[in-house]
Design a protein around this motif. Structure first.
Motif, PDB file in Angstrom:
ATOM      1  N   LEU A 114       0.834  -1.211   0.000  1.00 26.01           N
ATOM      2  CA  LEU A 114       0.000   0.000   0.000  1.00 26.01           C
ATOM      3  C   LEU A 114       0.872   1.265   0.000  1.00 26.01           C
ATOM      4  CD1 LEU A 114      -2.947  -0.846   2.465  1.00 26.01           C
ATOM      5  CD2 LEU A 114      -3.096  -0.518  -0.004  1.00 26.01           C
ATOM      6  N   MET A 115       1.973   1.223   0.751  1.00 29.47           N
ATOM      7  CA  MET A 115       2.898   2.355   0.778  1.00 29.47           C
ATOM      8  C   MET A 115       3.492   2.588  -0.619  1.00 29.47           C
ATOM      9  SD  MET A 115       4.754   1.635   4.458  1.00 29.47           S
ATOM     10  CE  MET A 115       6.168   2.678   4.201  1.00 29.47           C
ATOM     11  N   ARG A 116       3.736   1.505  -1.333  1.00 24.10           N
ATOM     12  CA  ARG A 116       4.285   1.600  -2.696  1.00 24.10           C
ATOM     13  C   ARG A 116       3.227   2.154  -3.661  1.00 24.10           C
ATOM     14  NH1 ARG A 116       6.869   3.099  -6.174  1.00 24.10           N
ATOM     15  NH2 ARG A 116       7.737   1.983  -7.935  1.00 24.10           N
ATOM     16  N   ILE A 117       2.003   1.619  -3.568  1.00 24.06           N
ATOM     17  CA  ILE A 117       0.932   2.004  -4.506  1.00 24.06           C
ATOM     18  C   ILE A 117       0.412   3.424  -4.226  1.00 24.06           C
ATOM     19  CG2 ILE A 117      -1.432   1.455  -5.262  1.00 24.06           C
ATOM     20  CD1 ILE A 117      -0.684  -1.539  -4.488  1.00 24.06           C
ATOM     21  N   LEU A 118       0.129   3.711  -2.942  1.00 22.56           N
ATOM     22  CA  LEU A 118      -0.525   4.983  -2.597  1.00 22.56           C
ATOM     23  C   LEU A 118       0.446   6.140  -2.399  1.00 22.56           C
ATOM     24  CD1 LEU A 118      -3.179   3.658  -0.040  1.00 22.56           C
ATOM     25  CD2 LEU A 118      -3.517   4.138  -2.467  1.00 22.56           C
ATOM     26  N   GLN A 119       1.670   5.818  -1.968  1.00 18.63           N
ATOM     27  CA  GLN A 119       2.598   6.902  -1.621  1.00 18.63           C
ATOM     28  C   GLN A 119       3.901   6.863  -2.416  1.00 18.63           C
ATOM     29  OE1 GLN A 119       2.745   6.025   2.555  1.00 18.63           O
ATOM     30  NE2 GLN A 119       1.002   7.344   3.023  1.00 18.63           N
ATOM     31  N   GLY A 120       4.006   5.878  -3.311  1.00 20.44           N
ATOM     32  CA  GLY A 120       5.175   5.809  -4.180  1.00 20.44           C
ATOM     33  C   GLY A 120       6.472   5.491  -3.471  1.00 20.44           C
ATOM     34  N   LYS A 121       6.404   4.903  -2.269  1.00 23.56           N
ATOM     35  CA  LYS A 121       7.620   4.582  -1.507  1.00 23.56           C
ATOM     36  C   LYS A 121       8.326   3.368  -2.114  1.00 23.56           C
ATOM     37  CE  LYS A 121       7.313   7.849   1.361  1.00 23.56           C
ATOM     38  NZ  LYS A 121       8.339   8.866   1.455  1.00 23.56           N
TER      39      LYS A 121
END
Length: 305
Positions: A114-121
């Motif tokens: 979710l951090m990768r998808i929503l926040q580009g982390k």
């Protein structure tokens, strides 16, 4: 004296998040065989929330919060408790308690994605290995013919996955939201408002409510354990540990909870532990270990501030 008493508190707090949280799957499973799931969860969290408010008043802690904080605790209460926990309790009607705990142990994987998808982390290299192992472990877990042929099991597994998404999004929301600074008060509002929303959900689904006085003695004891130990004590212990020891040590509960749940489910409810479940657990928890490396945890800590 101070150090030894602190050490004893840390040991007791770890016992709480290892064993008590691990046992809540068994306790919910026992209760949901007799009580409607949303009513059960509503009673648990509303009662726990009220008890926290009473304790806060006795301890002289102010429970007044701003409108913005109230709204944010309502959102968090829904994501974590009303949907995130209430639907898991519902799914336990169809899924073994140990199996549910194993599936939920992949939560760090969901948060990372979710951090990768929503926040580009960017996902750290060690965590990429963890994600791959996590996906393999989940596949091994949910692809067992002897488990998925039971009526309602697939639906239960899918709904638990949606609960994990709700918990994951809730974790990211809480890390940025304006919430009551006192975590005890914050927990109280989340549990109370989450419990009220569960009551509305329960009535919406037409569940039959009953008085605790007519429940069997076994379920009455289970509810007391869930409210006092599972809700208030374990969560307070969790917050205490976050301030007292390193986050990677606190994260070890992710590996211990499903093992405790599997053993208790097998011992008390004769739930089946298959060889494939053991392999899946090993692969999945190894993946979670890779995700919970110090570098990854540093990202989580940054979001908490």
């Amino acid at each position: 004296m101070g150090k030894s008493s602190n050490s004893a508190l840390v040991v007791l707090a770890f016992f709480a998040i290892y064993v008590i949280w691990g046992s809540t799957y068994l306790l919910n499973k026992i209760a949901v065989l007799e009580l409607p799931p949303f009513m059960l969860a509503s009673f648990r969290f509303t009662t726990a929330g009220l008890l926290i408010f009473i304790l806060a008043r006795l301890l002289g802690i102010k429970i007044s919060i701003t409108k913005k904080q109230l709204w944010n605790t309502i959102i968090a209460g829904f994501l974590f408790l009303s949907f995130g926990n209430g639907v898991v309790v519902w799914a336990l009607k169809y899924v073994d308690s140990g199996f549910a705990a194993l599936e939920i142990s992949a939560q760090p994987l969901i948060i990372l994605l979710l951090m990768r998808i929503l926040q580009g982390k960017r996902i750290q290299p060690m965590s990429v290995i963890g994600v791959v192992l996590g996906v393999i472990g989940i596949y091994l877990l949910v692809s067992q013919k002897q488990i998925i042929t039971k009526e309602g099991t697939v639906l239960g597994m899918v709904m638990i996955f949606f609960c994990m998404l709700s918990w994951g999004y809730g974790s990211l929301f809480v890390s940025k939201a304006d919430l009551p600074t006192n975590y005890f008060v914050n927990t109280g509002y989340q549990m109370f408002t989450g419990g009220i929303m569960l009551a509305i959900m329960s009535l919406g689904f037409g569940e039959n409510w009953s008085s605790p006085l007519v429940w069997t003695g076994k379920v009455q004891i289970v509810m007391i354990l869930l409210v006092i130990f599972g809700s208030i004590l374990a969560f307070t212990s969790f917050n205490y540990l976050l301030k007292s020891v390193s986050p990677e040590k606190v994260a070890t509960s992710t590996y211990v909870n499903p093992i405790v749940a599997l053993i208790l489910g097998w011992y008390f409810l004769n739930e089946q532990i298959t060889t494939q479940s053991v392999i899946a657990a090993t692969v999945l928890l190894t993946g979670v270990y890779f995700i919970n490396t110090k570098k990854t945890l540093a990202i989580f800590e940054r979001f908490k501030r």
